[in-house]
Design an enzyme around this catalytic site. Structure first.
Site, mmCIF file in Angstrom:
data_model
loop_
_atom_site.group_PDB
_atom_site.id
_atom_site.type_symbol
_atom_site.label_atom_id
_atom_site.label_comp_id
_atom_site.label_asym_id
_atom_site.label_seq_id
_atom_site.Cartn_x
_atom_site.Cartn_y
_atom_site.Cartn_z
ATOM 1 N N LYS A 173 47.373 -58.052 -4.751
ATOM 2 C CA LYS A 173 46.506 -56.874 -4.693
ATOM 3 C C LYS A 173 46.577 -56.115 -6.023
ATOM 4 O O LYS A 173 45.565 -55.647 -6.542
ATOM 5 C CB LYS A 173 46.929 -55.971 -3.518
ATOM 6 C CG LYS A 173 46.505 -56.559 -2.196
ATOM 7 C CD LYS A 173 47.159 -55.924 -0.981
ATOM 8 C CE LYS A 173 46.761 -56.763 0.249
ATOM 9 N NZ LYS A 173 47.424 -56.359 1.480
ATOM 10 N N GLN B 51 51.429 -51.969 3.419
ATOM 11 C CA GLN B 51 51.491 -53.390 3.768
ATOM 12 C C GLN B 51 52.199 -53.571 5.116
ATOM 13 O O GLN B 51 53.318 -53.096 5.309
ATOM 14 C CB GLN B 51 52.239 -54.144 2.651
ATOM 15 C CG GLN B 51 52.251 -55.645 2.812
ATOM 16 C CD GLN B 51 50.858 -56.266 2.694
ATOM 17 O OE1 GLN B 51 50.075 -55.923 1.827
ATOM 18 N NE2 GLN B 51 50.555 -57.196 3.585
ATOM 19 N N ASP C 42 42.051 -50.108 4.509
ATOM 20 C CA ASP C 42 42.252 -51.218 5.451
ATOM 21 C C ASP C 42 41.386 -51.029 6.697
ATOM 22 O O ASP C 42 41.233 -51.945 7.495
ATOM 23 C CB ASP C 42 43.724 -51.270 5.892
ATOM 24 C CG ASP C 42 44.482 -52.415 5.265
ATOM 25 O OD1 ASP C 42 43.829 -53.355 4.779
ATOM 26 O OD2 ASP C 42 45.729 -52.373 5.272
#
Ligand code: NDP
Length: 287
Positions: A52, A96, A119
């Site tokens: 990322k 994460q 997200d």
């Protein structure tokens, strides 16, 4: 059978994001910014976070990485999220997952400002997807929609079957296909006569988490098959949820693993971060 090449689609989308990010940076004097928080040292998570970060650099974004020890207290993680929520240079915040068991994942998702929730896991964003009035969509289903669009695969009126009903893949996937006028069925571990249902699918999306779960017998001739699965074999190879060789005899098109859905996920995270930055700038302009 056509190989639906996620790397090719990803490259095309990234080229566009990069161009738009450059224009954004020129117009505002600062780039889109993404903060990624990693708690603990899970090796797979570390690889995802590194990728990322690399994608951010490639897109010309500001990238900030926070690596916290596995014994981080929930309150400290929430405090960091609060700081990032208020940081004007950070437009997207990604924690994460999975988190260590001592931390309540739900509390963490709820703490992220929905406008920075790239997200799209916050209930406010989930609700917006249900309404069809959203800015962010979870990255994996968003990537699948891009693949379908790139290869001009018609969805309207088509029978779409999804195997898997997780919050990050199956459920949002169902909503996106429905929004595009697909006729959607969602299957799961309690589904009876699964093969009978999957054999009706014009578009079959498989997100089960079991290596080579879907074979030719489960696929309608001419169907488009999307394989979300990432499974590691004992010898370290990555295989999908679909037996690609077997279905290649009946399907008209399918995504391979690796090189299908996987490359799209981080790309869509970049897209969501750019969208977040643009929305913040627009709101600022509106005063
Ligand atoms: P989950 O484990 O959260 O969900 C799996 C789903 O499959 C569940 O809904 C489960 O049903 C269903 N299922 C399990 N066994 C069966 C069965 N025998 N018959 C029918 N349905 C079944 O997985 P995720 O959605 O998070 O991920 C799915 C796969 O996709 C994994 O391999 C994961 O690694 C991969 N993945 C890949 C990404 C990418 O970037 N390419 C991103 C995210 C995930 P039930 O709800 O009843 O338990």
């Amino acid at each position: 059978m056509i190989r639906l090449d996620g790397k090719e689609v990803s490259l095309s989308v990234r080229t566009e994001i990069k161009r738009e990010a450059e224009a954004f940076t020129q117009a505002h004097g600062y780039p889109p910014g993404l903060a990624v928080i990693l708690v603990g040292d899970d090796p797979a998570s570390s690889v995802y976070v590194r990728n990322k970060e690399k994608a951010c650099v490639e897109m010309g974004f500001l990238s900030r990485k926070y690596e916290l020890p596995a014994d981080t207290k929930q309150a400290d993680l929430l405090a960091l999220i609060d700081t990032l929520n208020r940081d004007p240079r950070i437009h997207g915040i990604l924690v994460q997952l999975p988190l260590p068991k001592t931390i309540d994942e739900n509390a963490v998702i709820l703490a992220i400002d929905p406008d920075k929730d790239v997200d799209a896991f916050h209930p406010a964003n989930v609700g917006r997807i249900v309404e069809g009035n959203y800015s962010f969509v979870p990255c994996t289903p968003a990537g699948i929609m891009e693949i379908l669009k790139y290869y001009r695969i018609p969805i309207a009126g088509k029978r779409c079957v999804i195997i898997g009903r997780s919050n990050i893949v199956g459920k949002p996937m169902a909503l996106l296909l429905l929004e595009q006028d697909g006729t959607v069925t969602v299957c799961h571990s309690k589904t009876e006569n699964l093969t009978e249902i999957t054999r009706t699918a014009d578009i079959l999306v498989v997100a089960v988490g079991r290596a080579k779960f879907v074979n030719a017998d489960m696929v309608k001739p001419g169907a488009v098959v999307i394989d979300v699965g990432i499974n590691r074999t004992p010898d370290g190879k990555v295989v999908g949820d679909v037996d690609y060789e077997s279905i290649s005899l009946v399907a008209s098109a399918a995504t391979p693993v690796p090189g299908g859905v996987g490359p799209m996920t981080i790309t869509m995270l970049m897209r969501n971060t750019l969208t977040a930055a643009k929305r913040t700038a627009e709101r600022k302009n509106q005063g």
